[in-house]
Write an enzyme that holds these catalytic residues in place. Structure first.
Site, mmCIF file in Angstrom:
data_model
loop_
_atom_site.group_PDB
_atom_site.id
_atom_site.type_symbol
_atom_site.label_atom_id
_atom_site.label_comp_id
_atom_site.label_asym_id
_atom_site.label_seq_id
_atom_site.Cartn_x
_atom_site.Cartn_y
_atom_site.Cartn_z
ATOM 1 C CB ALA A 60 12.129 76.594 23.351
ATOM 2 C CG ASP A 61 17.132 75.576 25.753
ATOM 3 O OD1 ASP A 61 17.587 76.712 25.942
ATOM 4 O OD2 ASP A 61 16.605 74.898 26.648
ATOM 5 C CB SER A 77 18.306 70.170 19.284
ATOM 6 O OG SER A 77 18.812 70.073 20.605
ATOM 7 N NE ARG A 78 18.028 78.136 19.501
ATOM 8 C CZ ARG A 78 16.863 78.649 19.860
ATOM 9 N NH1 ARG A 78 16.617 78.866 21.137
ATOM 10 N NH2 ARG A 78 15.963 78.939 18.975
ATOM 11 C CB VAL A 79 21.215 70.949 23.949
ATOM 12 C CG1 VAL A 79 22.098 69.993 24.726
ATOM 13 C CG2 VAL A 79 20.799 72.112 24.820
#
Ligand SMILES: Nc1ncnc2c1ncn2[C@@H]1O[C@H](COP(=O)(O)OP(=O)(O)O)[C@@H](O)[C@H]1O
Ligand SMILES: [Mg+2]
Length: 497
Positions: free
Chosen positions: A336-337, A362-364
């Site tokens: 997952a991101d 959250s990588r975004v």
């Protein structure tokens, strides 16, 4: 010779003859156990092909061995036994897709579970479809607003992102995802809630919540409860993803919740063990990582030439005793991101949603946040993390200075802002106003127990302020005058009875 009209006519007729392989293969059931059937005599069968048993029941080819194939039953295997005839269909398993699914509760094959007429499909899609390639994608840069301050402000989810929700049982994982669905009642996002191996009563509760909160007509429920055959539970996330891809591939936006992939991993293991595949770590077969990687890769933001649609995934995973480093959790975390981690300790301490700020990421994140929210959310996470640390030390006493007390008071207010009852989403303008007020110290003298009421009062106050109209419609920037107007609203909401 090529001018010979007779020969040309003959060629034309030959060209019309379908030259696909004729599927005429019949085998027999060799053994049968718990939803998995070993079939002999289908040498040409393909992985993912549908086979039909005498009597009409269908199955899905899961593994190919020399001399026999393993078939997962898609229907309860009544009247099947050793020796029952099985035919190939030559078809890969597909599901109905289209607008007809909206507001419906179906099983993973798209068959109604809500007592309403059959779905009228606009197309059928195979359940296993390739993920979009790199060049077909775009950056994840637009938000999926969940209405949960803790998510939208601290761990923003972008359209096309895969954000795992992970935690122990009964820590609010499903509720987080359902809140995100409920918040799409007035958005352009179509939601898919996929129940895998859940109790029927729990699924019914989710459906009722979504119905009560007005998001039902934008949501599709794909349900394979604990009582469904292993085959149905196994295909559920793949089938539902194809239904959601139909939205994505038409330039639309979809959100899919897999509740949960731990149970999906378990049914994968169950089928693999029945099929006598060699067990690996924790007795899962070796392809378990690939299984979920290929599923979640299908969530994507498509590039403009591909219509610009998106599929966002919120897979859920359950852990035991807070152990995030077990096999399936580590797999899913790495695929997952980012992950939103729910904590049993926070839940017990009444911090709900019980999101562990330190373990979640959250990588975004900020890249997908509305500009105005980004402008005020930046410091909150750090301030809160420092507060939690200070709180631990201040228990030992002796930290009496005013600056420290002020920081503790600020931290307590962040905690109170991040707490939210179920299905009470906050709009982005309200979130911005609250965080701006927090930063300006406007909330410092509000008693903690008054904050919940203030949050509720703020929505109507903001809506009544005509000067904030453009900001409410597009909270992309936070101009100084907007900030001032928002703070004035918070002060007014504070005074409101
Ligand atoms: N934000 C919240 N505020 C109050 N109660 C909550 C909240 N989130 C969840 N709950 C309650 O906690 C219980 C467990 O939630 P649930 O989402 O089913 O957990 P999980 O999916 O992790 O097992 C439910 O009874 C639910 O109503
Ligand atoms: Mg749950």
């Amino acid at each position: 010779m090529s001018g010979d009209p007779g020969l040309e006519a003959l060629k034309a007729r030959v060209a019309e003859v379908p030259l696909g392989p004729e599927i005429e293969e019949t085998g027999r059931i060799a053994t049968l156990a718990d939803g998995l059937v070993e079939v002999e005599g289908l040498p040409g069968a393909r992985l993912g092909e549908v086979v039909r048993f005498a009597g009409g029941a269908e199955g899905l080819v899961l593994t190919l061995d020399p001399g026999a194939v393993q078939v997962a039953l898609l229907d309860p295997g009544v009247a099947l036994g050793s020796g029952t005839e099985v035919r190939r269909t030559g078809q890969l398993l597909s599901v109905p897709v289209g607008r007809g699914l909206l507001g419906r509760v179906v099983d993973p094959l798209g068959r109604p579970l809500d007592g309403l007429p059959a779905i009228v499909p606009e197309a059928r899609l195979e359940i296993e479809r390739p993920a979009p390639g790199i060049v077909d994608r775009d950056m994840v840069a637009e938000p999926v607003e969940t209405g949960l301050l803790v998510v939208d402000a601290l761990f923003a989810v972008g359209r096309g992102q895969r954000e795992l929700i992970i935690g122990e049982r009964a820590t609010g994982k499903t509720s987080l995802a359902v809140d995100a669905i409920v918040n799409q009642a007035a958005s352009d996002i179509v939601c898919f809630y996929v129940a895998i191996g859940q109790r029927t009563t729990a699924v019914r509760r989710v459906i009722e919540t979504v119905r009560e909160k007005g998001a039902f007509a934008r949501t599709v429920f794909v349900v394979a409860p604990a009582t469904a055959s292993p085959g149905l539970r196994w295909i559920a996330p793949f089938a539902a993803t194809s239904m959601a891809e139909w939205v994505r591939d038409r330039g639309g936006h979809a959100l899919i919740v897999y509740d949960d992939l731990t149970k999906h991993a378990a049914v994968h293991r169950e089928l693999a063990l029945l099929a006598r595949q060699p067990p690996g770590r924790e007795a899962y077969p070796g392809d378990i990582f690939y299984l979920h990687a290929r599923l979640l890769e299908r969530s994507a933001k498509l590039s403009a030439v591909n219509g610009g649609g998106s599929l966002t995934a919120l897979p859920i995973a359950e852990i035991e005793a807070g152990n995030l480093s077990a096999y399936i959790p580590t797999n899913l975390i790495s695929i997952a991101d980012g992950q939103i981690v729910t904590s049993a300790a926070l839940f017990a301490a009444n911090q709900r949603p019980a999101v562990d700020i330190g373990l979640s990421v959250s990588r975004v994140g900020g890249k997908a946040q509305r500009g105005a929210l980004k402008a005020v959310a930046g410091r909150v996470r750090l301030d809160y993390a420092q507060y939690l640390e200070m709180k631990m030390f201040s228990r030992f006493g002796g930290f009496g200075d005013a600056a420290l007390r002020a920081r503790l008071a600020r931290g307590e207010r962040i905690g109170a802002l991040l707490a939210q009852p179920r299905t009470s989403p906050l709009s982005i303008p309200v979130q911005v106003a609250l965080l701006a007020a927090l930063a300006e110290g406007v909330l410092d003298d509000v008693p903690l127990e008054d904050l919940a009421r203030l949050k509720g009062a703020l929505g109507p106050v903001l809506a009544a302020d005509a000067s904030l109209g453009p900001f409410r419609a597009a909270p992309d920037r936070l101009e100084p005058e907007t900030r001032a107007a928002l703070l004035a609203c918070v002060r007014r909401a504070r005074e409101a009875p």
